[in-house]
Design a protein around this motif. Sequence first.
Motif, PDB file in Angstrom:
ATOM      1  N   LYS A 103       0.875  -1.186  -0.034  1.00 21.10           N
ATOM      2  CA  LYS A 103       0.060  -0.016  -0.042  1.00 21.10           C
ATOM      3  C   LYS A 103       0.762   1.138  -0.005  1.00 21.10           C
ATOM      4  O   LYS A 103       0.581   2.205  -0.619  1.00 21.10           O
ATOM      5  N   SER A 104       1.846   1.213   0.555  1.00 20.71           N
ATOM      6  CA  SER A 104       2.865   2.346   0.864  1.00 20.71           C
ATOM      7  C   SER A 104       4.253   1.672   1.188  1.00 20.71           C
ATOM      8  O   SER A 104       4.318   0.771   1.795  1.00 20.71           O
ATOM      9  N   LEU A 105       5.380   2.433   0.818  1.00 22.24           N
ATOM     10  CA  LEU A 105       6.597   2.250   1.207  1.00 22.24           C
ATOM     11  C   LEU A 105       7.336   3.430   1.741  1.00 22.24           C
ATOM     12  O   LEU A 105       7.188   4.518   1.433  1.00 22.24           O
ATOM     13  N   ASN A 106       8.013   3.125   2.851  1.00 19.43           N
ATOM     14  CA  ASN A 106       9.128   3.739   3.722  1.00 19.43           C
ATOM     15  C   ASN A 106      10.430   3.396   3.411  1.00 19.43           C
ATOM     16  O   ASN A 106      10.945   2.926   4.751  1.00 19.43           O
ATOM     17  N   LEU A 107      10.881   3.186   2.409  1.00 21.55           N
ATOM     18  CA  LEU A 107      12.396   2.176   2.295  1.00 21.55           C
ATOM     19  C   LEU A 107      13.255   3.319   1.437  1.00 21.55           C
ATOM     20  O   LEU A 107      12.964   4.304   0.795  1.00 21.55           O
ATOM     21  N   PRO A 108      14.592   2.925   1.507  1.00 19.69           N
ATOM     22  CA  PRO A 108      15.735   3.653   0.690  1.00 19.69           C
ATOM     23  C   PRO A 108      15.124   3.673  -0.836  1.00 19.69           C
ATOM     24  O   PRO A 108      14.451   2.517  -1.419  1.00 19.69           O
ATOM     25  N   THR A 109      15.308   4.596  -1.715  1.00 24.16           N
ATOM     26  CA  THR A 109      15.173   4.760  -3.119  1.00 24.16           C
ATOM     27  C   THR A 109      15.734   3.515  -3.728  1.00 24.16           C
ATOM     28  O   THR A 109      15.162   3.291  -4.753  1.00 24.16           O
ATOM     29  N   THR A 110      16.677   2.940  -3.372  1.00 25.04           N
ATOM     30  CA  THR A 110      17.212   1.922  -4.046  1.00 25.04           C
ATOM     31  C   THR A 110      16.577   0.493  -4.176  1.00 25.04           C
ATOM     32  O   THR A 110      16.870  -0.286  -4.593  1.00 25.04           O
ATOM     33  N   SER A 111      15.391   0.451  -3.332  1.00 21.63           N
ATOM     34  CA  SER A 111      14.579  -0.467  -3.199  1.00 21.63           C
ATOM     35  C   SER A 111      13.893  -0.968  -4.715  1.00 21.63           C
ATOM     36  O   SER A 111      13.221  -0.038  -5.453  1.00 21.63           O
ATOM     37  N   ALA A 112      13.758  -2.304  -4.989  1.00 20.79           N
ATOM     38  CA  ALA A 112      13.035  -2.638  -6.310  1.00 20.79           C
ATOM     39  C   ALA A 112      11.652  -2.992  -6.031  1.00 20.79           C
ATOM     40  O   ALA A 112      10.889  -3.246  -6.922  1.00 20.79           O
ATOM     41  N   LEU A 113      11.121  -2.676  -4.805  1.00 18.12           N
ATOM     42  CA  LEU A 113       9.759  -2.859  -4.573  1.00 18.12           C
ATOM     43  C   LEU A 113       9.104  -1.603  -5.080  1.00 18.12           C
ATOM     44  O   LEU A 113       9.333  -0.352  -4.958  1.00 18.12           O
ATOM     45  N   ASN A 114       7.667  -1.818  -5.491  1.00 21.72           N
ATOM     46  CA  ASN A 114       6.669  -0.783  -5.820  1.00 21.72           C
ATOM     47  C   ASN A 114       5.563  -0.830  -5.133  1.00 21.72           C
ATOM     48  O   ASN A 114       4.831  -1.935  -4.895  1.00 21.72           O
ATOM     49  N   VAL A 115       4.857   0.366  -4.896  1.00 23.26           N
ATOM     50  CA  VAL A 115       3.454   0.260  -4.454  1.00 23.26           C
ATOM     51  C   VAL A 115       2.565  -0.426  -5.516  1.00 23.26           C
ATOM     52  O   VAL A 115       2.934  -0.400  -6.646  1.00 23.26           O
ATOM     53  N   GLY A 116       1.701  -1.284  -4.867  1.00 26.60           N
ATOM     54  CA  GLY A 116       0.824  -2.153  -5.855  1.00 26.60           C
ATOM     55  C   GLY A 116       1.576  -3.473  -6.053  1.00 26.60           C
ATOM     56  O   GLY A 116       0.520  -4.451  -6.460  1.00 26.60           O
ATOM     57  N   ASP A 117       2.615  -3.692  -5.691  1.00 28.28           N
ATOM     58  CA  ASP A 117       3.268  -5.191  -5.920  1.00 28.28           C
ATOM     59  C   ASP A 117       2.767  -6.230  -4.884  1.00 28.28           C
ATOM     60  O   ASP A 117       2.554  -5.786  -3.757  1.00 28.28           O
ATOM     61  N   THR A 118       2.238  -7.244  -5.302  1.00 32.58           N
ATOM     62  CA  THR A 118       1.676  -8.515  -4.435  1.00 32.58           C
ATOM     63  C   THR A 118       3.076  -9.167  -3.691  1.00 32.58           C
ATOM     64  O   THR A 118       3.671  -9.591  -4.624  1.00 32.58           O
ATOM     65  N   ILE A 119       3.072  -9.062  -2.807  1.00 31.36           N
ATOM     66  CA  ILE A 119       4.081  -9.600  -2.249  1.00 31.36           C
ATOM     67  C   ILE A 119       3.847 -10.928  -0.942  1.00 31.36           C
ATOM     68  O   ILE A 119       4.663 -11.704  -0.715  1.00 31.36           O
ATOM     69  N   ILE A 120       2.335 -11.034  -0.735  1.00 30.19           N
ATOM     70  CA  ILE A 120       1.959 -12.060   0.264  1.00 30.19           C
ATOM     71  C   ILE A 120       0.850 -12.831  -0.464  1.00 30.19           C
ATOM     72  O   ILE A 120       0.027 -12.182  -1.353  1.00 30.19           O
ATOM     73  N   GLU A 121       0.763 -14.116  -0.760  1.00 32.98           N
ATOM     74  CA  GLU A 121      -0.283 -14.925  -1.082  1.00 32.98           C
ATOM     75  C   GLU A 121      -0.680 -16.046  -0.358  1.00 32.98           C
ATOM     76  O   GLU A 121       0.322 -16.518   0.351  1.00 32.98           O
ATOM     77  N   ILE A 122      -1.893 -16.688  -0.322  1.00 37.33           N
ATOM     78  CA  ILE A 122      -2.165 -17.734   0.331  1.00 37.33           C
ATOM     79  C   ILE A 122      -2.120 -18.676  -0.199  1.00 37.33           C
ATOM     80  O   ILE A 122      -2.365 -19.055  -1.623  1.00 37.33           O
TER      81      ILE A 122
END
Length: 196
Positions: A103-122
């Motif tokens: 939903k939101s990120l508070n990480l260093p700008t070098t992170s490859a993660l983006n808002v909207g990425d699905t990172i958890i699945e059942i």
Amino acid sequence: NHESHRRGETFATRKITRALADILAGNQKKLFLGNLEAKRDWGYAPEYVEAMWLMLQQETPDDYVIGTGDSHTIREFVELSFNYAGIEVEWVGKGIEEKGAIKSLNLPTTSALNVGDTIIEIDSRYFRPTEVGFLKADPKKAFVKLGWQTRVTFKELVKIMVDCDMESVGLNSPKESKNIHSKNGINWTNNLMKRG
């Protein structure tokens, strides 16, 4: 082939914090979990070892229940872990189709993660047919007879675990563990836990 299978872990909490660290480090894309609503009584292992030591000091052997007396869901553990590391999770869908997206990120700008990425699945493979949905200890006897009680809270335990697993993959963690240990009178000098 799911990334979470590579360590062969079945215990959700350590799997969560290790996967979080691996996702942040770019070594893993997603975390796969089972029942997010299962409730557990999580406590800090060094405190449990202290309880064991106190049991051994008693004149007469006895049975004790060791735990915090507090219970939280797997979902709470996930949300606290990811949020502490700088990732706010938003849950989308229901049941087996539910997913955790950024939903939101508070990480260093070098992170490859983006808002909207699905990172958890059942994944249905992680639902245990004999799983107990709710576990909560009643440690009153240990408190009364041994004088033992937990000092590290659930939220503090999550922070300690996330710090440890982030640092194990070479990432800078929020580093609140040292203050948590100090506040709770836990001294790690010479790898021993001492009451302050």
